[in-house]
Design an enzyme around this catalytic site. Structure first.
Site, PDB file in Angstrom:
ATOM      1  N   ASP A  37     -23.715  -2.896  -5.249  1.00  0.00           N
ATOM      2  CA  ASP A  37     -24.013  -3.033  -4.001  1.00  0.00           C
ATOM      3  C   ASP A  37     -25.698  -3.469  -3.784  1.00  0.00           C
ATOM      4  O   ASP A  37     -25.976  -4.320  -3.561  1.00  0.00           O
ATOM      5  CB  ASP A  37     -24.110  -1.732  -3.016  1.00  0.00           C
ATOM      6  N   SER A  38     -26.053  -2.301  -5.160  1.00  0.00           N
ATOM      7  CA  SER A  38     -27.835  -2.508  -4.948  1.00  0.00           C
ATOM      8  C   SER A  38     -27.897  -4.218  -5.133  1.00  0.00           C
ATOM      9  O   SER A  38     -28.902  -4.748  -4.191  1.00  0.00           O
ATOM     10  CB  SER A  38     -28.876  -1.894  -5.636  1.00  0.00           C
ATOM     11  N   TYR A  40     -26.423  -7.103  -4.761  1.00  0.00           N
ATOM     12  CA  TYR A  40     -25.968  -7.724  -4.044  1.00  0.00           C
ATOM     13  C   TYR A  40     -26.562  -7.929  -2.764  1.00  0.00           C
ATOM     14  O   TYR A  40     -27.066  -8.744  -2.920  1.00  0.00           O
ATOM     15  CB  TYR A  40     -24.584  -7.984  -3.504  1.00  0.00           C
ATOM     16  N   GLU A 118     -29.237   8.448   9.665  1.00  0.00           N
ATOM     17  CA  GLU A 118     -27.678   8.929   9.296  1.00  0.00           C
ATOM     18  C   GLU A 118     -27.246   8.020   7.784  1.00  0.00           C
ATOM     19  O   GLU A 118     -28.427   7.540   7.632  1.00  0.00           O
ATOM     20  CB  GLU A 118     -26.958   8.220   9.750  1.00  0.00           C
ATOM     21  N   LYS A 120     -26.415   6.295   4.157  1.00  0.00           N
ATOM     22  CA  LYS A 120     -25.912   5.624   3.987  1.00  0.00           C
ATOM     23  C   LYS A 120     -24.264   6.194   3.108  1.00  0.00           C
ATOM     24  O   LYS A 120     -24.858   5.572   2.007  1.00  0.00           O
ATOM     25  CB  LYS A 120     -26.428   4.385   4.124  1.00  0.00           C
ATOM     26  N   ASP A 122     -21.978   6.123   0.236  1.00  0.00           N
ATOM     27  CA  ASP A 122     -21.044   4.974  -0.897  1.00  0.00           C
ATOM     28  C   ASP A 122     -19.363   4.452  -0.551  1.00  0.00           C
ATOM     29  O   ASP A 122     -18.731   5.192  -1.578  1.00  0.00           O
ATOM     30  CB  ASP A 122     -21.530   4.545  -2.132  1.00  0.00           C
ATOM     31  N   TYR A 229     -18.778   6.959  12.254  1.00  0.00           N
ATOM     32  CA  TYR A 229     -20.079   7.169  12.637  1.00  0.00           C
ATOM     33  C   TYR A 229     -20.309   5.623  13.870  1.00  0.00           C
ATOM     34  O   TYR A 229     -20.922   5.725  14.581  1.00  0.00           O
ATOM     35  CB  TYR A 229     -20.854   6.194  11.723  1.00  0.00           C
ATOM     36  N   LYS A 318     -32.335   1.161   2.023  1.00  0.00           N
ATOM     37  CA  LYS A 318     -31.746   1.984   0.635  1.00  0.00           C
ATOM     38  C   LYS A 318     -33.024   1.734   0.006  1.00  0.00           C
ATOM     39  O   LYS A 318     -33.724   1.444   0.226  1.00  0.00           O
ATOM     40  CB  LYS A 318     -31.041  -0.872   0.821  1.00  0.00           C
ATOM     41  N   CYS A 412     -28.974 -30.342 -24.648  1.00  0.00           N
ATOM     42  CA  CYS A 412     -27.595 -29.390 -23.773  1.00  0.00           C
ATOM     43  C   CYS A 412     -26.752 -29.085 -25.018  1.00  0.00           C
ATOM     44  O   CYS A 412     -26.013 -28.977 -26.364  1.00  0.00           O
ATOM     45  CB  CYS A 412     -26.817 -30.645 -23.026  1.00  0.00           C
ATOM     46  N   CYS A 415     -22.404 -31.281 -24.551  1.00  0.00           N
ATOM     47  CA  CYS A 415     -22.424 -32.044 -25.587  1.00  0.00           C
ATOM     48  C   CYS A 415     -23.520 -32.660 -26.185  1.00  0.00           C
ATOM     49  O   CYS A 415     -23.364 -33.682 -26.734  1.00  0.00           O
ATOM     50  CB  CYS A 415     -22.237 -33.034 -24.296  1.00  0.00           C
ATOM     51  N   CYS A 430     -29.047 -31.531 -18.293  1.00  0.00           N
ATOM     52  CA  CYS A 430     -28.090 -32.924 -19.208  1.00  0.00           C
ATOM     53  C   CYS A 430     -28.334 -33.369 -17.664  1.00  0.00           C
ATOM     54  O   CYS A 430     -27.834 -33.323 -17.177  1.00  0.00           O
ATOM     55  CB  CYS A 430     -27.056 -31.093 -19.407  1.00  0.00           C
ATOM     56  N   CYS A 435     -20.810 -34.681 -19.174  1.00  0.00           N
ATOM     57  CA  CYS A 435     -20.956 -33.615 -20.442  1.00  0.00           C
ATOM     58  C   CYS A 435     -19.388 -32.680 -19.948  1.00  0.00           C
ATOM     59  O   CYS A 435     -19.548 -32.083 -18.655  1.00  0.00           O
ATOM     60  CB  CYS A 435     -22.403 -32.639 -20.116  1.00  0.00           C
TER      61      CYS A 435
END
Length: 674
Positions: A37-38, A40, A118, A120, A122, A229, A318, A412, A415, A430, A435
């Site tokens: 989550d952190s 993201y 509040e 949070k 998880d 909540y 966070k 590349c 290819c 490339c 490819c």
């Protein structure tokens, strides 16, 4: 800002969007996250920061416009009375002060506001619906508008009341977080180890999996609990403050974390509480990953309203991500559909906050140079930031001298073609359109739901098409025969017929989807729709000029040059000709259009029976208007369905014109007649 700088920013935005869409699906739909989550949250923050500075990059399909992803078919869909919104994120005191400033500016006030703080948790967000005090439905958040009906499973959780108590409201939808306490989690993992079964990585994954079991008996065997909540809907009067709302929930029999929830009389007190909660984080009997801050006054919450995906009156602060040391063992190269070659670090596996990390993003060779990172280095890896964890720094004191420099490739890895790095770009590309790696990514994009929507052609099937050399270009998809598909693993008659039917059906996809499917650089769904609005056919678009494109709103020099370059390329002209000869006939959808609602703002509220919110929004936008999720002085019309609540009340107070569903449809019909 130079055009080169803006081009880089646009590329970063497109990459972030693709990554967020992928991980949103893995997290919300499959319950099989590839990142934490952190990670993201940090990825999303990067996207939101870019869009805040460059709002012209915001498109309807941006992850910022949306909440989450669609539910699986294993459970019945459950539509929420009001959307279950996500929260914006803060990561430090400066972010919280910025939030306080935004709230005060929107409310046109300077005096301090009282906030509610509040923990949070998880866990997994759910909505619990009660009628006459009895639990009638439990639903996951899903995409924020529609979740999954998990009523039978939530009934097995002892902390969720089946019957409310103490003068409860007749109609009530409660929002809460289902989670597992750490002691119960450790006991279950110990039991599974003793029985020789695989253990769970963390309580959140275990909770999500437990709630989505088709057998409620298995859910009942897991010691899950809940912390409530908020309220999604209620018959009768709302309490004056959010604190009183939580106290009311507790009074009705819900489990609420009142002992640790505190009010703060100003933002500096909020910041102090954030530090206090972070300090006691490890002593709590459950996992938390931050603190939620809400404007305490319900009236001010309603005045603040919400944006497309988040409320203006709340934010999640966070906690910092945890870091660990490990060794960079090797580097692998990835090739995208535009030919971009990017480096990824293979790490000696290390456990970072309960998750095994074995790879990390190196982004590009400028970043490698900045970090001075080498193969064999001991590095600090952090579970926050990108699609995979970030390398924060090199532990230079552990460098032995045997480390190997990471050279930028000249050819590349797929290819073997020579790579070219433009002066204004950070990665080499490339240039070979044939490819295999580029073709694979192009096929995946072309077949995706938002593009040609060829159901059944996923990653595994595309891999087999390439391995069997059944396709050498996108056009070859439409040359596939039944006998070709029988070379696939586990391919039967019905599945082959279904896949061929899906391929044939895609020939008639709307023009905007086809343009998006072509994968023109810088052209996403939003710009594809804008382009189709101006051009009547693919032929007209293919013959357009840079000057004509620049005249369109939202199209700048980079986009116009990219479009013209795409249609002037001989290989693409050949592809389009092949597709046309194979019967691919994208069409422009006929829509009622006009500008009668230009500059007008509509708000839909209540339960709509004659049309859906999505349909109503399309009708408004077709006439140049916009739809908002909240009522303000700038609102022109409020369309009210059955059981309309606070939005209708506020509209009446502000003297805004209120339309019934019939009134709204008559207004649309008048426009059609004109």
């Amino acid at each position: 800002m130079t055009s080169a700088s803006f081009k880089l920013i646009r590329q970063q935005h497109q990459k972030l969007s693709q990554q967020l869409h992928h991980h949103s699906y893995r997290y919300h739909t499959l319950d099989q996250p590839e990142i934490t989550d952190s990670e993201y949250d940090q990825l999303l923050k990067k996207l939101l920061d870019i869009e805040a500075q460059h709002p012209e990059l915001i498109t309807p399909d941006s992850p910022s416009q949306r909440v989450g992803s669609t539910p699986l078919s294993g459970f019945s869909p459950a539509k929420h009375v009001t959307p279950m919104l996500s929260l914006e994120n803060a990561f430090n005191g400066s972010d919280l002060r910025d939030f306080d400033t935004r709230v005060k500016r929107f409310l046109s006030r300077t005096e301090d506001l009282q906030y509610l703080c509040e923990p949070k948790l998880d866990g997994v967000a759910v909505a619990l619906t009660y009628q006459q005090g009895k639990l009638i439905r439990g639903a996951t958040r899903g995409n924020g508008l529609t979740g999954e009906d998990i009523t039978q499973n939530v009934r097995t959780i002892g902390a969720i009341p089946l019957q409310l108590q103490n003068d409860y409201p007749e109609q009530l939808e409660v929002r809460g977080e289902i989670y597992m306490e750490l002691e119960a989690f450790r006991k279950l993992n110990l039991q599974r180890r003793e029985e020789g079964e695989a253990t769970f990585a963390n309580p959140r994954n275990l909770t999500a999996g437990s709630l989505r079991q088709l057998d409620p008996k298995l859910t009942a065997s897991r010691t899950l609990t809940i912390s409530c909540y908020g309220i999604g809907a209620i018959s009768g009067e709302m309490p004056a403050t959010h604190q009183q709302l939580l106290e009311a929930l507790s009074h009705w029999g819900f489990k609420v974390n009142l002992s640790i929830i505190q009010t703060a009389d100003n933002i500096e007190a909020v910041i102090d509480r954030y530090a206090e909660l972070q300090a006691i984080r490890e002593t709590l009997p459950y996992e938390i990953d931050g603190m939620v801050i809400k404007v305490n006054s319900i009236a001010l919450q309603q005045e603040l309203g919400e944006k497309s995906r988040t409320p203006r009156w709340a934010i999640a602060a966070k906690f910092p991500a945890r870091q660990e040391q490990t060794v960079l063992e090797s580097v692998r190269l990835q090739v995208g559909r535009t030919g971009a070659v990017t480096p990824v670090a293979n790490l000696r596996p290390v456990n970072v906050s309960g998750v095994t990390v074995s790879s990390a993003s190196l982004h590009n060779w400028d970043e490698i140079s900045r970090l001075d990172v080498r193969i064999g280095d001991t590095i600090v890896v952090e579970r926050a930031g990108d699609v995979i964890p970030d390398i924060v720094r090199v532990v230079l004191e552990k460098r032995s001298g045997n480390e190997t420099l990471i050279s930028e490739p000249s050819h590349c890895p797929s290819c073997g073609s020579k790579l070219i790095r433009e002066l204004d770009e950070v990665v080499p590309r490339c240039q070979n359109l044939d490819c295999p790696a580029r073709l694979k990514e192009s096929l995946k994009h072309f077949c995706s739901r938002e593009a040609m929507d060829i159901e059944g052609l996923g990653d595994r099937q595309i891999d087999q098409l390439l391995r069997l050399k059944l396709v050498n270009s996108i056009a070859d998809l439409y040359r596939l025969r039944r006998e070709d598909l029988f070379q696939f693993e586990r391919m039967g008659d019905k599945l082959a017929d279904k896949l061929l039917k899906a391929i044939a059906a895609s020939k008639q996809r709307p023009l905007e989807n086809f343009i998006f499917a072509l994968g023109i650089r810088h052209v996403g769904k939003h710009l594809a729709k804008l382009i189709v609005h101006h051009f009547d056919s693919l032929e007209k678009l293919a013959a357009t000029t840079t000057e004509e494109l620049l005249a369109l709103h939202e199209i700048g020099p980079q986009v116009s040059a990219s479009i013209v370059h795409f249609f002037n390329a001989e290989t693409n002209q050949k592809l389009l000709q092949d597709l046309q000869e194979l019967g691919v006939n994208p069409h422009k959808e006929e829509r009622i259009s006009g500008d009668r609602f230009q500059g007008k703002t509509f708000v839909f509220t209540g339960s709509l029976e004659r049309f859906s919110r999505k349909e109503g929004t399309a009708l408004v936008e077709a006439q140049g208007g916009r739809v908002s999720g909240s009522v303000s002085k700038k609102t022109d019309y409020v369309v009210a369905g059955a059981e309309a609540g606070s939005k209708l009340t506020k509209a009446e107070q502000l003297g805004i014109q209120i339309l019934s569903e019939d009134d709204f449809l008559q207004l649309i019909e008048q426009d059609i007649e004109k």
